[in-house]
Scaffold this motif. Structure first.
Motif, PDB file in Angstrom:
ATOM      1  N   LEU A  88      70.040  97.792   8.477  1.00 16.89           N
ATOM      2  CA  LEU A  88      70.800  96.543   8.479  1.00 16.89           C
ATOM      3  C   LEU A  88      71.146  96.138   7.047  1.00 16.89           C
ATOM      4  CD1 LEU A  88      71.766  94.077  10.211  1.00 16.89           C
ATOM      5  CD2 LEU A  88      69.639  92.985   9.534  1.00 16.89           C
ATOM      6  N   ARG A  97      73.947  98.159   5.941  1.00 18.75           N
ATOM      7  CA  ARG A  97      75.180  97.723   6.598  1.00 18.75           C
ATOM      8  C   ARG A  97      75.704  96.455   5.938  1.00 18.75           C
ATOM      9  NH1 ARG A  97      74.894  95.017  12.192  1.00 18.75           N
ATOM     10  NH2 ARG A  97      75.052  93.235  10.805  1.00 18.75           N
ATOM     11  N   GLU A  98      74.788  95.500   5.664  1.00 18.61           N
ATOM     12  CA  GLU A  98      75.212  94.245   5.041  1.00 18.61           C
ATOM     13  C   GLU A  98      75.780  94.494   3.647  1.00 18.61           C
ATOM     14  OE1 GLU A  98      75.296  90.906   5.928  1.00 18.61           O
ATOM     15  OE2 GLU A  98      75.052  91.671   7.956  1.00 18.61           O
ATOM     16  N   LEU A 144      79.114  96.017   4.098  1.00 20.96           N
ATOM     17  CA  LEU A 144      80.020  94.985   4.622  1.00 20.96           C
ATOM     18  C   LEU A 144      80.541  94.117   3.489  1.00 20.96           C
ATOM     19  CD1 LEU A 144      78.657  93.435   7.941  1.00 20.96           C
ATOM     20  CD2 LEU A 144      80.906  94.396   7.484  1.00 20.96           C
ATOM     21  N   ARG A 180      84.321  93.315   2.981  1.00 18.24           N
ATOM     22  CA  ARG A 180      84.852  91.960   3.168  1.00 18.24           C
ATOM     23  C   ARG A 180      85.524  91.443   1.921  1.00 18.24           C
ATOM     24  NH1 ARG A 180      80.069  90.385   5.880  1.00 18.24           N
ATOM     25  NH2 ARG A 180      80.411  90.572   8.113  1.00 18.24           N
ATOM     26  N   PHE A 209      63.424  90.786   2.889  1.00 15.75           N
ATOM     27  CA  PHE A 209      64.557  91.115   3.734  1.00 15.75           C
ATOM     28  C   PHE A 209      65.850  90.534   3.177  1.00 15.75           C
ATOM     29  CE2 PHE A 209      67.434  90.919   7.208  1.00 15.75           C
ATOM     30  CZ  PHE A 209      67.126  92.018   7.990  1.00 15.75           C
TER      31      PHE A 209
END
Lengths: 232, 286
Positions: B3, B6-7, B10, B14, B210
């Motif tokens: 994750l 992915r972030e 991203l 973006r 995290f």
């Protein structure tokens, strides 16, 4: 009923602005609905920050579901936050993601297995009445709808307590009624709700218990709406 | 972890313009530092070549026996400062002089030029004090007439070398600091643009580790890409200068990888500091 939250003689003082809360004590029972009111600067937001452990009290003790401000370590705060839902006046949605992605985000970052996220997001959207808007972007929604998304996100981790800081502050009368109704439904399912508001008519109509803060002190704690009107 | 990756990716997708701007800023800050490094490297290389020519010449008394010369050669070769020592006979000295100074060819006569020992020094033993001490030691042999090593020239060379090391270190620190500041603020901007995400992650109970992870990954990726770009730009400059002006040396592969690593580390620590600031912040009032 057992208490889910207790404040014992809590004082919060800021180095620059001085005392924000003074000797505040109260308890909230499981599944209770509680309003928090008072003029701007009376300490409502400070109180909510203390309840979410964004701040620690200068004196006294805040106890939320067994977590105590006296003993909780900073690194354990996320464990408490996962059991709380928090909603703000300005919604605080991620504007570059869809409605469902906003809710899924809260589940992903707290380690929910990917396989169960889709179903959970669908159920939450149904609960807040936005099942048809899953793929909309936040800017395509009305204020009331955006606040519903924020509430759905706050409910993602099944909180026992929902803290709402002026959730209807930016909404019109109709949207306000809708949000309050939603919060009542959530409360009816067993989640305690603490809602800070300036809107005294909401409190008067509801008949719920309310706390009134004035310059950091707890001015009133009860259900008597007549006391409220006296201060209006 | 997946994750977090992915972030991080991203974030590139973006805000591609901002990400490119960040990488370019990192690249140019490191490029400036790399250019400076290239200049320093080439000055050092040039000085090394000049230093290589520092030699001590010990002239022999006329009629020194071959045994004495052979013994001296063995002795001197064993000195720790000495890289190599050779014997230049009067004949070969004459031949060399005639060749190097062709216009005076006629005036040279075998009897004017003495035999000599030609001593080249190891790196690290070419400073004036060491060379002088060596010369003094060699002068103690009874069959040595005179020892020369271009004292003034060696002293000057050594001063230039010391100065270039000092200036290089000083300027290097300044360039590095400027790069760190620019890269730090670039990353801070990128983190600031995503302050809302950080706030929400904390709100719903994501652990600090995290929250940090995607930003650290993003910082490392941007830093490494910026670093690689900077190495590429520096290489292009080196190639251009070598073709158009004069031959220059480039960083070794290890040094070039160090540039990419520096970018990645700057990205990592820049992100760590910037995110840390947001992790300590209390959320704003509604």
């Amino acid at each position: 009923m057992s208490g889910v939250l207790r404040l014992d003689d809590v004082t919060k003082e800021y180095p620059r602005t001085g005392v924000a809360l003074k000797n505040v004590s109260f308890t909230v029972d499981k599944g209770e609905f509680l309003f928090l009111t008072g003029p701007s600067g009376s300490g409502k937001s400070t109180l909510l920050k203390l309840l979410s452990f964004a701040e620690r009290p200068t004196a006294g003790e805040v106890k939320v579901s067994g977590f105590s401000s006296a003993t909780l370590r900073d690194r354990d705060i996320p464990q408490l936050r996962r059991r709380l839902g928090i909603v703000f006046q300005d919604f605080r949605l991620l504007t570059d993601r869809t409605v469902e992605a906003n809710i899924a985000f809260a589940l992903e970052v707290t380690g929910t297995p990917a396989s169960s996220i889709g179903g959970k997001v669908g159920r939450l959207l149904t609960q807040v009445g936005l099942a048809s808007k899953a793929t909309s972007m936040p800017h395509e929604l009305s204020g009331g709808e955006q606040q519903r998304v924020a509430i759905a996100r706050a409910l993602a981790n099944d909180p026992f307590l929902l803290l709402a800081d002026e959730p209807t502050g930016n909404l019109d009368e109709r949207a306000t009624r809708g949000i309050l109704q939603l919060l009542r439904e959530i409360n009816a399912l067993g989640t305690a709700v603490i809602m800070a508001t300036h809107d005294l008519s909401l409190i008067m109509r509801s008949g719920y218990r309310y706390l009134e803060l004035d310059r950091g002190s707890l001015h009133y704690d009860g259900t008597d709406a007549r006391t409220l009107s006296r201060h209006q | 972890m997946r994750l977090a990756f992915r972030e991080a990716l991203l974030a590139f997708r973006r805000t591609p313009l901002m990400s490119m701007l960040g990488i370019t800023t990192i690249a140019f800050s490191l490029f400036a530092f790399g250019l400076f490094g290239l200049v320093a490297l080439n000055i050092r290389e040039a000085l090394r070549l000049v230093e290589d020519r520092v030699e001590v010449r010990a002239f022999l008394v006329d009629g020194t026996s071959e045994e004495a010369i052979a013994a001296a050669l063995g002795d001197v070769a064993a000195f720790p400062e000495v890289r190599e020592v050779g014997y230049v006979s009067p004949d070969s000295a004459l031949a060399r002089s005639r060749e190097e100074l062709a216009e005076f060819r006629d005036v040279f006569d075998a009897s004017v030029l003495p035999g000599s020992l030609e001593i080249r020094l190891r790196e690290g033993f070419r400073d004036p004090v060491t060379v002088q001490a060596l010369a003094d030691r060699i002068a103690t042999y009874p069959f040595i007439d005179d020892v020369r090593f271009g004292q003034e020239w060696v002293a000057k060379l050594y001063r230039v070398r010391t100065l270039s090391v000092l200036a290089g270190t000083g300027l290097g620190i300044v360039f590095a600091l400027v790069a760190v500041l620019i890269i730090g603020s670039t990353i801070r901007m990128a983190v600031l643009a995503r302050a809302r995400e950080i706030e929400i992650m904390r709100l719903v109970g994501a652990t600090n580790a995290f929250v940090r992870m995607p930003f650290l990954i993003e910082g490392v990726l941007k830093g490494a890409l910026g670093g690689a770009l900077a190495v590429g730009l520096t290489w292009l400059t080196h190639t251009g200068v070598s073709r158009a002006l004069f031959e220059t040396v480039f960083f070794t592969p290890a040094q070039a990888s160090l540039g990419v690593l520096a970018g990645a580390l700057l990205g990592f620590f820049g992100s760590l500091v910037s995110v840390g600031r947001h992790l300590r912040a209390v959320w704003k009032d509604a």
